[in-house]
Write an enzyme that holds these catalytic residues in place. Sequence first.
Site, PDB file in Angstrom:
ATOM      1  N   THR A  10      33.277  33.630  43.338  1.00  0.00           N
ATOM      2  CA  THR A  10      34.540  34.064  43.933  1.00  0.00           C
ATOM      3  C   THR A  10      34.756  33.450  45.308  1.00  0.00           C
ATOM      4  OG1 THR A  10      35.630  36.023  44.837  1.00  0.00           O
ATOM      5  CG2 THR A  10      33.252  36.116  44.711  1.00  0.00           C
ATOM      6  N   ASP A  11      36.019  33.389  45.710  1.00  0.00           N
ATOM      7  CA  ASP A  11      36.322  32.938  47.079  1.00  0.00           C
ATOM      8  C   ASP A  11      35.930  33.979  48.122  1.00  0.00           C
ATOM      9  OD1 ASP A  11      38.321  34.828  46.559  1.00  0.00           O
ATOM     10  OD2 ASP A  11      40.001  33.507  47.037  1.00  0.00           O
ATOM     11  N   GLU A  12      35.659  35.221  47.658  1.00  0.00           N
ATOM     12  CA  GLU A  12      35.373  36.301  48.621  1.00  0.00           C
ATOM     13  C   GLU A  12      34.064  36.073  49.368  1.00  0.00           C
ATOM     14  OE1 GLU A  12      36.163  40.297  47.533  1.00  0.00           O
ATOM     15  OE2 GLU A  12      37.860  39.764  46.275  1.00  0.00           O
ATOM     16  N   TYR A  18      30.574  44.058  47.193  1.00  0.00           N
ATOM     17  CA  TYR A  18      30.803  43.136  46.070  1.00  0.00           C
ATOM     18  C   TYR A  18      30.599  41.690  46.496  1.00  0.00           C
ATOM     19  CZ  TYR A  18      33.509  39.992  43.100  1.00  0.00           C
ATOM     20  OH  TYR A  18      33.910  38.912  42.337  1.00  0.00           O
ATOM     21  N   LYS A  58      27.829  38.835  45.343  1.00  0.00           N
ATOM     22  CA  LYS A  58      28.170  37.542  44.729  1.00  0.00           C
ATOM     23  C   LYS A  58      27.616  36.391  45.595  1.00  0.00           C
ATOM     24  CE  LYS A  58      30.340  36.681  41.523  1.00  0.00           C
ATOM     25  NZ  LYS A  58      29.996  36.538  40.073  1.00  0.00           N
TER      26      LYS A  58
END
Length: 363
Positions: A132-134, A158, A162
């Site tokens: 993810t970009d997060e 989260y 990741k």
Amino acid sequence: MILVTGGAGFIGSNFVLDWLADSDEPVLNLDKLTYAGNLANLAALQGDARHVFVQGDIGDAPLVQRLLAEHRPRAIVNFAAESHVDRSIHGAGEFIATNVVGTFNLLESTRGYFAGLAQAQQAAFRFLHVSTDEVYGSLTPDAAAFTENHVFEPNSPYSASKAASDHLVRAWHHTYGLPVLTTNCSNNYGPYHFPEKLIPLMIVNALAGKPLPVYGDGQQVRDWLYVVDHCSAIRRVLQAGQPGQTYNVGGWNEKTNLTIVHTICDLLDELSPRADGQSYRQQIAHVTDRPGHDRRYAIDAGKIERELGWRPTETFETGIRKTVTWYLAHPDWVRHVQSGAYRDWVATQYGAAGVADDSGRAA
Ligand code: NAD
Ligand code: DAU
């Protein structure tokens, strides 16, 4: 064949359906079937010998080792994860168990399998990790979009889990020579999206006459990508990506949350108007913000375009119309996923009235 993990979830099931629409190469689908896994997404593949489904955990090393030995996949695409930020704020345990420890176990099982392959099979083998970009954290309004070289600054349980998994994947390449690929993608939307996430939640709440809970001022920015475009990016990276590399995937499509919600309301006003003739916008309710809420994500998807020739095909306007139309055409799917467990989650997060909870989240 390829092994897909988490292939009964939102993106995984879209990927499996797309893969088998495009190719006859079989898919072994390993999914734990958590609340987010839904075999109804794969109903179109019932009786199709090209799809083998196994219910199980990526962290179950004996199971994964047996599956690898029996099916001998030429690639693994790892979608399996706990994926919802709000749930990670309520409790991070499952996120650490699957996203960190599960990924570690999957990497170890894969390493053992890879070591036993013949040289030509090793040369062709790939482990693609979907991320993810997060992991990059939050951007100020004028900051340049995330490139693959952006520092990791995850802010939620989260995204931290990741980020940890991305680091493990990188290390298994650097240390053990596992031919890994990592994709870091922005917010997806489209068919089979579980209605705990912004876009499907707004559609199903609007149609049910419930409040549309916008966190804080609704000016947070996300980059939205139609899920089918994400699937084509993953196929392209699997086909031509360089082992050890990461590729950012995005829609070149930054929008505020409030713009997204307004667009959905306007589409529903057109496609399924309220009986009282009022706009669905009337249902918008600003609620207390998500703790630690990242203000802006933006993906620079230049590398995947330059090196692999991939660009998204849907604009937001075409993708969101397809999405709203899909939800209107699939009320049974929506009813099915709104089980007891789903209602428990909605009550925990939004309160009985749909806009307030015990921790002070209020309209
Ligand atoms: P999802 O929550 O809809 O689906 C996750 C799937 O993984 C479910 O089918 C679930 O049953 C399965 N699963 C969970 N734990 C498992 C375990 N231990 N073993 C096997 N299966 C397990 O998630 P999604 O939105 O489809 O996301 C898929 C992947 O893409 C995730 O890794 C997520 O981090 C990443 N991602 C998602 C988005 C997005 O916008 N949804 C964007 C970028 C990256
Ligand atoms: O950026 C990629 C990520 O996108 C993925 O890695 C995650 O798995 C995926 O869940 C998604 O994370 P977000 O937190 O951005 O998605 P979500 O749909 O939960 O929220 C999108 C935005 O909308 C975010 O700013 C929070 C806001 N929001 C969300 C919900 C559920 C609301 O305002 N109200 C809501 O009820």
